[in-house]
Write an enzyme that holds these catalytic residues in place. Structure first.
Site, mmCIF file in Angstrom:
data_model
loop_
_atom_site.group_PDB
_atom_site.id
_atom_site.type_symbol
_atom_site.label_atom_id
_atom_site.label_comp_id
_atom_site.label_asym_id
_atom_site.label_seq_id
_atom_site.Cartn_x
_atom_site.Cartn_y
_atom_site.Cartn_z
ATOM 1 N N VAL A 116 -23.985 -20.663 -14.765
ATOM 2 C CA VAL A 116 -25.003 -20.582 -13.704
ATOM 3 C C VAL A 116 -26.308 -20.147 -14.355
ATOM 4 C CG1 VAL A 116 -25.697 -19.521 -11.535
ATOM 5 C CG2 VAL A 116 -23.268 -20.007 -11.956
ATOM 6 N N ASP A 153 -17.920 -11.333 -7.811
ATOM 7 C CA ASP A 153 -17.687 -12.650 -8.417
ATOM 8 C C ASP A 153 -16.584 -13.371 -7.644
ATOM 9 O OD1 ASP A 153 -18.290 -13.891 -11.531
ATOM 10 O OD2 ASP A 153 -16.642 -14.755 -10.357
ATOM 11 N N ASN A 207 -24.130 -13.699 -20.471
ATOM 12 C CA ASN A 207 -23.866 -14.919 -21.232
ATOM 13 C C ASN A 207 -25.139 -15.751 -21.335
ATOM 14 O OD1 ASN A 207 -21.068 -14.504 -21.633
ATOM 15 N ND2 ASN A 207 -20.639 -15.182 -19.546
ATOM 16 N N HIS A 245 -27.644 -13.318 -14.732
ATOM 17 C CA HIS A 245 -26.728 -12.440 -13.991
ATOM 18 C C HIS A 245 -26.012 -11.536 -14.982
ATOM 19 C CE1 HIS A 245 -24.860 -16.322 -14.877
ATOM 20 N NE2 HIS A 245 -23.733 -15.659 -15.092
ATOM 21 N N HIS A 248 -22.823 -9.379 -15.636
ATOM 22 C CA HIS A 248 -21.453 -9.152 -15.165
ATOM 23 C C HIS A 248 -21.116 -7.674 -15.352
ATOM 24 C CE1 HIS A 248 -19.957 -13.489 -15.329
ATOM 25 N NE2 HIS A 248 -21.005 -13.580 -16.126
HETATM 26 P P1 5GP Z 1 -21.449 -17.283 -16.336
HETATM 27 O O1 5GP Z 1 -20.288 -17.984 -16.953
HETATM 28 O O2 5GP Z 1 -22.599 -18.224 -16.029
HETATM 29 O O3 5GP Z 1 -21.899 -16.072 -17.094
HETATM 30 O O4 5GP Z 1 -20.907 -16.702 -14.965
HETATM 31 C C1 5GP Z 1 -21.051 -17.300 -13.736
HETATM 32 C C2 5GP Z 1 -20.158 -16.537 -12.788
HETATM 33 O O5 5GP Z 1 -20.537 -16.871 -11.468
HETATM 34 C C3 5GP Z 1 -18.675 -16.857 -12.921
HETATM 35 O O6 5GP Z 1 -17.963 -15.669 -13.200
HETATM 36 C C4 5GP Z 1 -18.316 -17.472 -11.570
HETATM 37 O O7 5GP Z 1 -17.025 -17.100 -11.152
HETATM 38 C C5 5GP Z 1 -19.398 -16.939 -10.661
HETATM 39 N N1 5GP Z 1 -19.746 -17.809 -9.560
HETATM 40 C C6 5GP Z 1 -20.041 -19.134 -9.626
HETATM 41 N N2 5GP Z 1 -20.343 -19.617 -8.407
HETATM 42 C C7 5GP Z 1 -20.242 -18.567 -7.549
HETATM 43 C C8 5GP Z 1 -20.425 -18.445 -6.139
HETATM 44 O O8 5GP Z 1 -20.757 -19.394 -5.417
HETATM 45 N N3 5GP Z 1 -20.223 -17.209 -5.587
HETATM 46 C C9 5GP Z 1 -19.868 -16.133 -6.360
HETATM 47 N N4 5GP Z 1 -19.698 -14.986 -5.709
HETATM 48 N N5 5GP Z 1 -19.684 -16.215 -7.684
HETATM 49 C C10 5GP Z 1 -19.870 -17.412 -8.270
#
Ligand code: 5GP
Ligand code: ZN
Length: 114
Positions: A96, A30, A87, A100, A102
């Site tokens: 996003v 992340d 999430n 995914h 985590h």
């Molecule tokens: P969500 O809140 O949708 O469950 O988590 C999205 C995660 O994607 C976040 O923890 C954020 O830091 C990570 N993230 C967003 N954009 C990028 C990216 O371009 N590269 C990487 N490696 N992580 C990303």
């Protein structure tokens, strides 16, 4: 899917620190880690959110967890403990819209989750 950041990461069109990859699944660090170990595990298939899964995705969902277990072992957080988070939509903070998982570890987590 064309405009999806995680599809682009899976295709290596956007740079990331990939820690696991096969024909179906990709895992990468992340960019904004919330724990010493914070890895995102994704299917190559573009599924926007967990509400969109169907029967045909059974194997993908199993494999997301199997690879989380492998990475927890590889990173030596299996015995101390780790947290898996999926999430969905805005109250959970999904930002996003490509499924995914985590994998978080290397510190203690509180419960209930914030
Ligand atoms: P969500 O809140 O949708 O469950 O988590 C999205 C995660 O994607 C976040 O923890 C954020 O830091 C990570 N993230 C967003 N954009 C990028 C990216 O371009 N590269 C990487 N490696 N992580 C990303
Ligand atoms: Zn995608």
């Amino acid at each position: 899917m064309e405009d999806c950041i995680f599809c682009k990461i899976a295709k290596k069109e956007i740079k990331s620190k990939i820690v696991y990859s096969d024909e179906e699944i990709v895992a990468f660090e992340d960019v904004n880690p919330q724990a010493p170990i914070h890895i995102l595990i994704i299917p190559r298939k573009h599924i926007p959110k967990i509400l969109d899964i169907d029967e045909t995705d059974k194997n993908i969902l199993f494999r997301l967890i199997a690879i989380a277990n492998k990475l927890a072992n590889d990173n030596k957080i299996a015995e101390s403990g780790f947290r898996l988070v999926l999430n969905c939509n805005s109250d959970a903070g999904q930002t996003v819209f490509h499924i995914h998982l985590h994998l978080l570890g290397g510190r203690k987590f509180s419960w209930p989750a914030g």
